[in-house]
Design a protein around this motif. Structure first.
Motif, PDB file in Angstrom:
ATOM      1  N   ARG A 147       0.787  -1.224   0.000  1.00  0.00           N
ATOM      2  CA  ARG A 147       0.000   0.000   0.000  1.00  0.00           C
ATOM      3  C   ARG A 147       0.829   1.290   0.000  1.00  0.00           C
ATOM      4  NH1 ARG A 147      -4.934   2.174   3.986  1.00  0.00           N
ATOM      5  NH2 ARG A 147      -4.827   4.318   3.215  1.00  0.00           N
ATOM      6  N   PHE A 148       1.852   1.399   0.842  1.00  0.00           N
ATOM      7  CA  PHE A 148       2.633   2.627   0.947  1.00  0.00           C
ATOM      8  C   PHE A 148       4.021   2.442   0.345  1.00  0.00           C
ATOM      9  CE2 PHE A 148      -0.249   2.617   4.623  1.00  0.00           C
ATOM     10  CZ  PHE A 148      -0.930   3.799   4.406  1.00  0.00           C
ATOM     11  N   GLY A 149       4.543   3.517  -0.226  1.00  0.00           N
ATOM     12  CA  GLY A 149       5.907   3.512  -0.737  1.00  0.00           C
ATOM     13  C   GLY A 149       6.533   4.874  -0.585  1.00  0.00           C
ATOM     14  N   ASP A 150       7.841   4.897  -0.391  1.00  0.00           N
ATOM     15  CA  ASP A 150       8.576   6.144  -0.175  1.00  0.00           C
ATOM     16  C   ASP A 150       9.936   6.005  -0.834  1.00  0.00           C
ATOM     17  OD1 ASP A 150       9.714   8.496   0.728  1.00  0.00           O
ATOM     18  OD2 ASP A 150       9.846   7.861   2.819  1.00  0.00           O
ATOM     19  N   ALA A 151      10.346   6.986  -1.641  1.00  0.00           N
ATOM     20  CA  ALA A 151      11.631   6.904  -2.320  1.00  0.00           C
ATOM     21  C   ALA A 151      12.268   8.284  -2.436  1.00  0.00           C
ATOM     22  CB  ALA A 151      11.464   6.302  -3.707  1.00  0.00           C
ATOM     23  N   LEU A 152      13.571   8.296  -2.293  1.00  0.00           N
ATOM     24  CA  LEU A 152      14.384   9.497  -2.448  1.00  0.00           C
ATOM     25  C   LEU A 152      15.396   9.193  -3.539  1.00  0.00           C
ATOM     26  CD1 LEU A 152      14.724  12.285  -1.000  1.00  0.00           C
ATOM     27  CD2 LEU A 152      16.475  11.180   0.412  1.00  0.00           C
ATOM     28  N   VAL A 153      15.320   9.933  -4.652  1.00  0.00           N
ATOM     29  CA  VAL A 153      16.117   9.584  -5.829  1.00  0.00           C
ATOM     30  C   VAL A 153      16.909  10.790  -6.330  1.00  0.00           C
ATOM     31  CG1 VAL A 153      16.005   8.847  -8.244  1.00  0.00           C
ATOM     32  CG2 VAL A 153      14.552   7.739  -6.539  1.00  0.00           C
ATOM     33  N   PRO A 154      18.234  10.633  -6.474  1.00  0.00           N
ATOM     34  CA  PRO A 154      19.038  11.703  -7.056  1.00  0.00           C
ATOM     35  C   PRO A 154      19.258  11.493  -8.554  1.00  0.00           C
ATOM     36  CG  PRO A 154      20.498  10.070  -6.109  1.00  0.00           C
ATOM     37  CD  PRO A 154      19.075   9.555  -5.944  1.00  0.00           C
ATOM     38  N   LEU A 155      19.483  12.566  -9.259  1.00  0.00           N
ATOM     39  CA  LEU A 155      20.005  12.517 -10.621  1.00  0.00           C
ATOM     40  C   LEU A 155      20.981  13.683 -10.744  1.00  0.00           C
ATOM     41  CD1 LEU A 155      20.235  11.389 -13.419  1.00  0.00           C
ATOM     42  CD2 LEU A 155      18.178  12.648 -14.088  1.00  0.00           C
ATOM     43  N   ILE A 157      15.642  17.539 -13.412  1.00  0.00           N
ATOM     44  CA  ILE A 157      14.511  17.802 -12.510  1.00  0.00           C
ATOM     45  C   ILE A 157      13.322  16.907 -12.866  1.00  0.00           C
ATOM     46  CG2 ILE A 157      12.730  19.525 -11.964  1.00  0.00           C
ATOM     47  CD1 ILE A 157      14.992  21.634 -12.063  1.00  0.00           C
ATOM     48  N   ALA A 158      12.971  16.862 -14.145  1.00  0.00           N
ATOM     49  CA  ALA A 158      11.827  16.060 -14.583  1.00  0.00           C
ATOM     50  C   ALA A 158      12.088  14.573 -14.378  1.00  0.00           C
ATOM     51  CB  ALA A 158      11.523  16.352 -16.047  1.00  0.00           C
ATOM     52  N   GLU A 159      13.268  14.120 -14.775  1.00  0.00           N
ATOM     53  CA  GLU A 159      13.559  12.689 -14.713  1.00  0.00           C
ATOM     54  C   GLU A 159      13.670  12.193 -13.275  1.00  0.00           C
ATOM     55  OE1 GLU A 159      16.835   9.492 -16.427  1.00  0.00           O
ATOM     56  OE2 GLU A 159      16.672  11.475 -17.352  1.00  0.00           O
ATOM     57  N   ALA A 160      14.269  12.991 -12.401  1.00  0.00           N
ATOM     58  CA  ALA A 160      14.378  12.591 -10.994  1.00  0.00           C
ATOM     59  C   ALA A 160      12.991  12.397 -10.380  1.00  0.00           C
ATOM     60  CB  ALA A 160      15.177  13.624 -10.204  1.00  0.00           C
ATOM     61  N   GLN A 161      12.046  13.256 -10.751  1.00  0.00           N
ATOM     62  CA  GLN A 161      10.698  13.133 -10.209  1.00  0.00           C
ATOM     63  C   GLN A 161      10.023  11.847 -10.685  1.00  0.00           C
ATOM     64  OE1 GLN A 161       8.338  16.937  -9.741  1.00  0.00           O
ATOM     65  NE2 GLN A 161       9.913  17.659 -11.151  1.00  0.00           N
ATOM     66  N   PHE A 162      10.176  11.512 -11.955  1.00  0.00           N
ATOM     67  CA  PHE A 162       9.558  10.295 -12.471  1.00  0.00           C
ATOM     68  C   PHE A 162      10.206   9.047 -11.882  1.00  0.00           C
ATOM     69  CE2 PHE A 162       6.942  12.677 -15.213  1.00  0.00           C
ATOM     70  CZ  PHE A 162       6.033  11.814 -15.794  1.00  0.00           C
ATOM     71  N   LYS A 163      11.524   9.085 -11.674  1.00  0.00           N
ATOM     72  CA  LYS A 163      12.198   7.936 -11.074  1.00  0.00           C
ATOM     73  C   LYS A 163      11.801   7.764  -9.611  1.00  0.00           C
ATOM     74  CE  LYS A 163      16.262   7.719 -14.077  1.00  0.00           C
ATOM     75  NZ  LYS A 163      17.721   7.952 -14.190  1.00  0.00           N
ATOM     76  N   ALA A 164      11.667   8.874  -8.896  1.00  0.00           N
ATOM     77  CA  ALA A 164      11.232   8.792  -7.500  1.00  0.00           C
ATOM     78  C   ALA A 164       9.821   8.230  -7.417  1.00  0.00           C
ATOM     79  CB  ALA A 164      11.315  10.164  -6.834  1.00  0.00           C
ATOM     80  N   LEU A 165       8.944   8.718  -8.279  1.00  0.00           N
ATOM     81  CA  LEU A 165       7.578   8.183  -8.312  1.00  0.00           C
ATOM     82  C   LEU A 165       7.599   6.693  -8.605  1.00  0.00           C
ATOM     83  CD1 LEU A 165       4.486   8.556  -8.348  1.00  0.00           C
ATOM     84  CD2 LEU A 165       4.686   9.119 -10.785  1.00  0.00           C
TER      85      LEU A 165
END
Length: 200
Positions: A92-100, A168-176
């Motif tokens: 149900r829940f997920g959390d991610a912190l992703v750098p690019l 900026i765009a890619e980091a957001q999609f990868k984090a999602l």
């Protein structure tokens, strides 16, 4: 357990979308939307969420990419909702912190059945930047809205750092993608639907 898959087609006067998704895939994708940077984002989403995703889309991109991107987001969200079924057994829940490189994005996902997007942190002017000469920064939030609304997800997405619009765009999609991967994962210890209400 039934396969967690969906295949949908959506036809309007502005676009034509064929999309198939398998939530229990390995990250394979075949993406052709006629919007190259959007293809790049969806490919990254599939790769890092481990869903198998096929998208064939075309639309009135001679006017703008807006309709094709938005309509693809609508179909992707709808397909996610359909593939999830009754949501029994999911984490149900997920959390991610992703750098690019210099960009850093955090996504938190709840397969809640209640569509809600909280999106913040993009630098002033990002929404006007043309990424790859065709994809405006404003489309990032717009497609996220389409996906979350039609999938019934609650998503909190925060850009914590970033300078290059592509990053900026890619980091957001990868984090999602990484947060989504956690949220839809099956957990053998979960009995039924992970909600005290008994439904999501």
């Amino acid at each position: 357990m039934a396969p967690r898959t969906a295949a949908l087609t959506r036809e309007t006067s502005e676009s034509s979308i064929d999309l198939a998704i398998d939530l229990d895939g390995v990250g394979r994708s075949e993406i052709h939307t006629t919007v190259p940077f959007f293809d790049h984002l969806l490919t990254a989403f599939a790769k890092h969420s481990l869903v198998d995703l096929t998208v064939r889309a075309q639309g009135d991109t001679e006017i703008d990419v807006h309709h094709t991107v938005e309509d693809t987001g609508i179909v992707l969200g709808t397909a996610i909702k359909q593939a999830l079924g009754d949501k029994a057994g999911i984490a149900r829940f997920g959390d991610a912190l992703v750098p690019l490189d210099e960009a850093l994005a955090q996504a938190v996902v709840d397969i809640s059945g209640r569509p809600y997007l909280v999106h913040s942190g993009e630098p002033a002017g990002f929404e006007y930047h043309l990424i790859g000469g065709h994809f405006t920064g404003s489309m990032v939030r717009h497609v996220l809205e389409a996906i979350t609304f039609h999938s019934g997800l609650t998503v909190h997405l925060t850009l914590l750092a970033g300078r290059d619009p592509h990053h900026i765009a890619e980091a957001q999609f990868k984090a999602l993608a990484r947060a989504f991967r956690q949220a839809v994962a099956l957990d053998s210890r979960v009995d039924g639907v992970p909600s005290t209400k008994g439904a999501l």
